[in-house]
Design a protein around this motif. Sequence first.
Motif, PDB file in Angstrom:
ATOM      1  N   VAL A  80       0.832  -1.194   0.000  1.00 49.19           N
ATOM      2  CA  VAL A  80       0.000   0.000   0.000  1.00 49.19           C
ATOM      3  C   VAL A  80       0.871   1.250   0.000  1.00 49.19           C
ATOM      4  CG1 VAL A  80      -1.912   1.178   1.139  1.00 49.19           C
ATOM      5  CG2 VAL A  80      -1.669  -1.303   1.360  1.00 49.19           C
ATOM      6  N   GLU A  81       0.465   2.233  -0.797  1.00 49.12           N
ATOM      7  CA  GLU A  81       1.055   3.575  -0.761  1.00 49.12           C
ATOM      8  C   GLU A  81      -0.064   4.578  -0.522  1.00 49.12           C
ATOM      9  OE1 GLU A  81       3.289   4.576  -4.181  1.00 49.12           O
ATOM     10  OE2 GLU A  81       4.885   3.104  -3.818  1.00 49.12           O
ATOM     11  N   HIS A  82       0.175   5.451   0.422  1.00 45.60           N
ATOM     12  CA  HIS A  82      -0.835   6.418   0.843  1.00 45.60           C
ATOM     13  C   HIS A  82      -0.249   7.815   0.681  1.00 45.60           C
ATOM     14  CE1 HIS A  82      -4.267   6.999   4.006  1.00 45.60           C
ATOM     15  NE2 HIS A  82      -4.688   7.079   2.769  1.00 45.60           N
ATOM     16  N   ARG A  83      -0.817   8.643  -0.186  1.00 43.68           N
ATOM     17  CA  ARG A  83      -0.267   9.975  -0.420  1.00 43.68           C
ATOM     18  C   ARG A  83      -1.386  10.998  -0.463  1.00 43.68           C
ATOM     19  NH1 ARG A  83       4.148   9.183  -5.346  1.00 43.68           N
ATOM     20  NH2 ARG A  83       5.553   7.734  -4.261  1.00 43.68           N
ATOM     21  N   VAL A  84      -1.007  12.224  -0.107  1.00 44.57           N
ATOM     22  CA  VAL A  84      -1.915  13.366  -0.228  1.00 44.57           C
ATOM     23  C   VAL A  84      -1.253  14.384  -1.145  1.00 44.57           C
ATOM     24  CG1 VAL A  84      -3.092  15.230   0.991  1.00 44.57           C
ATOM     25  CG2 VAL A  84      -2.886  12.986   2.057  1.00 44.57           C
ATOM     26  N   VAL A  85      -1.988  14.843  -2.136  1.00 42.03           N
ATOM     27  CA  VAL A  85      -1.478  15.811  -3.110  1.00 42.03           C
ATOM     28  C   VAL A  85      -2.377  17.041  -3.085  1.00 42.03           C
ATOM     29  CG1 VAL A  85      -0.875  16.187  -5.529  1.00 42.03           C
ATOM     30  CG2 VAL A  85      -0.641  13.905  -4.543  1.00 42.03           C
ATOM     31  N   PRO A  86      -1.806  18.229  -2.726  1.00 42.45           N
ATOM     32  CA  PRO A  86      -0.442  18.451  -2.218  1.00 42.45           C
ATOM     33  C   PRO A  86      -0.327  18.089  -0.746  1.00 42.45           C
ATOM     34  CG  PRO A  86      -1.616  20.524  -2.312  1.00 42.45           C
ATOM     35  CD  PRO A  86      -2.551  19.493  -2.880  1.00 42.45           C
ATOM     36  N   GLN A  87       0.919  17.956  -0.276  1.00 46.97           N
ATOM     37  CA  GLN A  87       1.152  17.551   1.103  1.00 46.97           C
ATOM     38  C   GLN A  87       0.781  18.652   2.082  1.00 46.97           C
ATOM     39  OE1 GLN A  87       2.087  14.477   1.757  1.00 46.97           O
ATOM     40  NE2 GLN A  87       2.193  14.643   3.980  1.00 46.97           N
ATOM     41  N   ARG A  88       0.934  19.914   1.673  1.00 51.91           N
ATOM     42  CA  ARG A  88       0.568  21.061   2.518  1.00 51.91           C
ATOM     43  C   ARG A  88      -0.513  21.854   1.804  1.00 51.91           C
ATOM     44  NH1 ARG A  88       5.502  23.348   5.752  1.00 51.91           N
ATOM     45  NH2 ARG A  88       4.716  25.328   5.068  1.00 51.91           N
ATOM     46  N   LEU A  89      -1.621  22.064   2.491  1.00 52.81           N
ATOM     47  CA  LEU A  89      -2.753  22.803   1.951  1.00 52.81           C
ATOM     48  C   LEU A  89      -2.937  24.079   2.744  1.00 52.81           C
ATOM     49  CD1 LEU A  89      -5.284  19.843   1.713  1.00 52.81           C
ATOM     50  CD2 LEU A  89      -4.016  20.817  -0.189  1.00 52.81           C
ATOM     51  N   GLN A  90      -3.654  25.018   2.153  1.00 53.82           N
ATOM     52  CA  GLN A  90      -4.114  26.188   2.887  1.00 53.82           C
ATOM     53  C   GLN A  90      -5.591  26.028   3.163  1.00 53.82           C
ATOM     54  OE1 GLN A  90      -3.107  30.036   1.243  1.00 53.82           O
ATOM     55  NE2 GLN A  90      -1.370  30.135   2.615  1.00 53.82           N
ATOM     56  N   ALA A  91      -6.047  26.611   4.263  1.00 55.36           N
ATOM     57  CA  ALA A  91      -7.449  26.509   4.619  1.00 55.36           C
ATOM     58  C   ALA A  91      -8.314  26.995   3.460  1.00 55.36           C
ATOM     59  CB  ALA A  91      -7.731  27.330   5.878  1.00 55.36           C
ATOM     60  N   GLY A  92      -9.295  26.181   3.089  1.00 56.16           N
ATOM     61  CA  GLY A  92     -10.167  26.502   1.971  1.00 56.16           C
ATOM     62  C   GLY A  92      -9.764  25.848   0.669  1.00 56.16           C
ATOM     63  N   GLU A  93      -8.562  25.266   0.606  1.00 58.52           N
ATOM     64  CA  GLU A  93      -8.097  24.606  -0.608  1.00 58.52           C
ATOM     65  C   GLU A  93      -8.500  23.134  -0.608  1.00 58.52           C
ATOM     66  OE1 GLU A  93      -4.083  27.198  -1.685  1.00 58.52           O
ATOM     67  OE2 GLU A  93      -3.910  25.157  -0.924  1.00 58.52           O
ATOM     68  N   GLY A  94      -8.465  22.537  -1.792  1.00 61.09           N
ATOM     69  CA  GLY A  94      -8.789  21.134  -1.947  1.00 61.09           C
ATOM     70  C   GLY A  94      -7.588  20.335  -2.397  1.00 61.09           C
ATOM     71  N   GLY A  95      -7.651  19.056  -2.206  1.00 56.91           N
ATOM     72  CA  GLY A  95      -6.593  18.161  -2.616  1.00 56.91           C
ATOM     73  C   GLY A  95      -7.154  16.781  -2.892  1.00 56.91           C
ATOM     74  N   ARG A 100      -2.775   3.724  -3.381  1.00 57.25           N
ATOM     75  CA  ARG A 100      -2.301   2.800  -4.414  1.00 57.25           C
ATOM     76  C   ARG A 100      -2.087   1.419  -3.792  1.00 57.25           C
ATOM     77  NH1 ARG A 100       2.600   4.346  -7.650  1.00 57.25           N
ATOM     78  NH2 ARG A 100       1.540   3.074  -9.224  1.00 57.25           N
ATOM     79  N   LEU A 101      -2.633   0.416  -4.452  1.00 60.96           N
ATOM     80  CA  LEU A 101      -2.558  -0.963  -3.977  1.00 60.96           C
ATOM     81  C   LEU A 101      -1.822  -1.803  -5.019  1.00 60.96           C
ATOM     82  CD1 LEU A 101      -6.299  -1.271  -2.884  1.00 60.96           C
ATOM     83  CD2 LEU A 101      -4.366  -0.636  -1.448  1.00 60.96           C
ATOM     84  N   ARG A 102      -0.799  -2.519  -4.592  1.00 58.19           N
ATOM     85  CA  ARG A 102      -0.044  -3.398  -5.486  1.00 58.19           C
ATOM     86  C   ARG A 102      -0.265  -4.846  -5.077  1.00 58.19           C
ATOM     87  NH1 ARG A 102       5.268  -5.617  -5.574  1.00 58.19           N
ATOM     88  NH2 ARG A 102       6.031  -5.920  -7.713  1.00 58.19           N
ATOM     89  N   GLY A 156      -6.107   8.182   8.557  1.00 56.97           N
ATOM     90  CA  GLY A 156      -5.851   6.851   9.070  1.00 56.97           C
ATOM     91  C   GLY A 156      -5.781   5.784   8.001  1.00 56.97           C
ATOM     92  N   SER A 157      -5.561   4.567   8.467  1.00 55.21           N
ATOM     93  CA  SER A 157      -5.385   3.432   7.563  1.00 55.21           C
ATOM     94  C   SER A 157      -6.694   3.093   6.869  1.00 55.21           C
ATOM     95  CB  SER A 157      -4.899   2.211   8.345  1.00 55.21           C
ATOM     96  OG  SER A 157      -3.717   2.501   9.058  1.00 55.21           O
ATOM     97  N   PRO A 158      -6.657   2.834   5.558  1.00 56.81           N
ATOM     98  CA  PRO A 158      -7.865   2.369   4.877  1.00 56.81           C
ATOM     99  C   PRO A 158      -8.224   0.951   5.305  1.00 56.81           C
ATOM    100  CG  PRO A 158      -6.023   2.467   3.350  1.00 56.81           C
ATOM    101  CD  PRO A 158      -5.535   3.036   4.641  1.00 56.81           C
ATOM    102  N   LEU A 159      -9.492   0.621   5.159  1.00 56.00           N
ATOM    103  CA  LEU A 159     -10.003  -0.684   5.574  1.00 56.00           C
ATOM    104  C   LEU A 159     -10.369  -1.483   4.331  1.00 56.00           C
ATOM    105  CD1 LEU A 159     -10.815  -2.226   8.235  1.00 56.00           C
ATOM    106  CD2 LEU A 159     -13.150  -1.493   7.739  1.00 56.00           C
ATOM    107  N   LEU A 160      -9.825  -2.690   4.220  1.00 51.15           N
ATOM    108  CA  LEU A 160     -10.109  -3.579   3.094  1.00 51.15           C
ATOM    109  C   LEU A 160     -11.175  -4.585   3.523  1.00 51.15           C
ATOM    110  CD1 LEU A 160      -9.429  -4.650   0.240  1.00 51.15           C
ATOM    111  CD2 LEU A 160      -7.707  -6.113   1.318  1.00 51.15           C
ATOM    112  N   ARG A 161     -12.225  -4.668   2.722  1.00 54.15           N
ATOM    113  CA  ARG A 161     -13.336  -5.583   3.021  1.00 54.15           C
ATOM    114  C   ARG A 161     -13.459  -6.595   1.887  1.00 54.15           C
ATOM    115  NH1 ARG A 161     -18.998  -5.354   1.830  1.00 54.15           N
ATOM    116  NH2 ARG A 161     -20.262  -6.439   3.397  1.00 54.15           N
ATOM    117  N   GLN A 162     -13.354  -7.892   2.253  1.00 49.52           N
ATOM    118  CA  GLN A 162     -13.495  -8.975   1.286  1.00 49.52           C
ATOM    119  C   GLN A 162     -14.730  -9.788   1.647  1.00 49.52           C
ATOM    120  OE1 GLN A 162      -9.067  -9.947   2.200  1.00 49.52           O
ATOM    121  NE2 GLN A 162      -9.572 -11.048   0.309  1.00 49.52           N
TER     122      GLN A 162
END
Length: 442
Positions: A80-95, A100-102, A156-162
């Motif tokens: 698993v890869e967990h990323r936020v784009v962009p890493q730093r936001l300003q209040a009122g901005e979106g991201g 990503r799951l391999r 937090g960590s995503p939850l995988l449901r099978q």
Amino acid sequence: MSGASTRARRAPTAPRRRRRVRTGHSLTTRGGWFVAVGVLTVAGAFVLRERDLIFVGVLALVLPALAWAATGLRRVSLAVEHRVVPQRLQAGEGGVVRVRLRNTYDRTTRPLDVLQPGVRLLMPGARRTVPPIAPGEWGELRIPIEARRRGSYTIGSPLLRQTDPLGLSQVRRRLPARTEVLVLPTVVPLVGLPRGLNGRGSATGTSSATAAGGDPDAGVRAYRMGDDIRSVHWRASARLEEDLVVRVAAATTLGTALLVLDHRTSAYRLGPPEDRDDGEDGLEVAVTLGASIGHHLLEQDVDLTVVDHTGHVLVQGHDVADELLGVLAAAGTRRGELHPTAPAGTDAVVAVVGPLSGAEARTLAGLRRGAAIAFVLDDAAGVRDGSECAAVLRAAGWRVVPVDVGDAATPDGGAHLAHAWRGACTLTSVAARGPAHEEGVR
């Protein structure tokens, strides 16, 4: 409501209890109903002596058991890869949150049901289905986020449901991925500078004169290939009897300033005791105003020192704009008495405070160095009627600029803060002309 603020008060609400998602191997709600129906059917068949019903009941019990075994034996191995784009936001901005799951197993996965828990004031919870992933391949899901308030958040960590094809049994497990997100405070564009922060010499506050030529605010260095021939300092080159030297302008600054930010939530609990708010709006306005002033002064090459109400230095220097926003992003409720200190040689002091008591106002008044401006955040009644805090500071030579938290906390509050800053710069500019001119500006 007599004497209360004209802005709407928010009723206190009980903290929302976060729903805990269980992990592990279990039956789904549908599987549980199958078991219940099977048990009741078998029991009814014995009571009614209907052998055909026994077959139906046993079938209803066997299906969840088979589904349980199928989900328990099926293996899925994911990186698993967990990323936020962009890493730093300003209040009122979106991201965007990118998960990503391999597939690290030797078989293609079935469609994966992924649940991303929500984060208050940052993102709602989201549930996505990832198509089957071949061995060694990547699957990706994107979840939009919107930063509604500055702060440091943890996604937090995503939850995988099978589940099995019939949806009778499920396996829930958390994927090892956590991401920190920093939401910076809003920066309002400001114009102007208070009197006292204009055109001093170098970073030390004095004009630098070099022994090489006597030119103010200039130094020399050896000539390098590609330098403009017009920058050659001929007199210094002749005096030194060495290779050619060229002029180098010394770094200049507009002076030194101290920014005092009171970030106690208790300092912004405005209104009478029976109608007093929680202070969150006032604290957010104070941080926004402090970030905007600090960023503006640093852009003007002011040597800035930022301290909190206890005198603790938050940031200090020239090129510290990013550090300042990062520190203020996480500024929360800090306790302590108001007793800031000012470094020697400070040209201007700017304070962002709430309606201080008389003793606190006198403590702040003794901090005056050169131009002194106090932005006093209050509700509409306090701004209109004045306060002991404003009277004490004005008597000590401070320029007091009242800021209505109700107006500044609205979506258009940036214009209100920019207007307050322009008014403060105008007041300090006319201060030397006499009281009559200052009253005219007010």
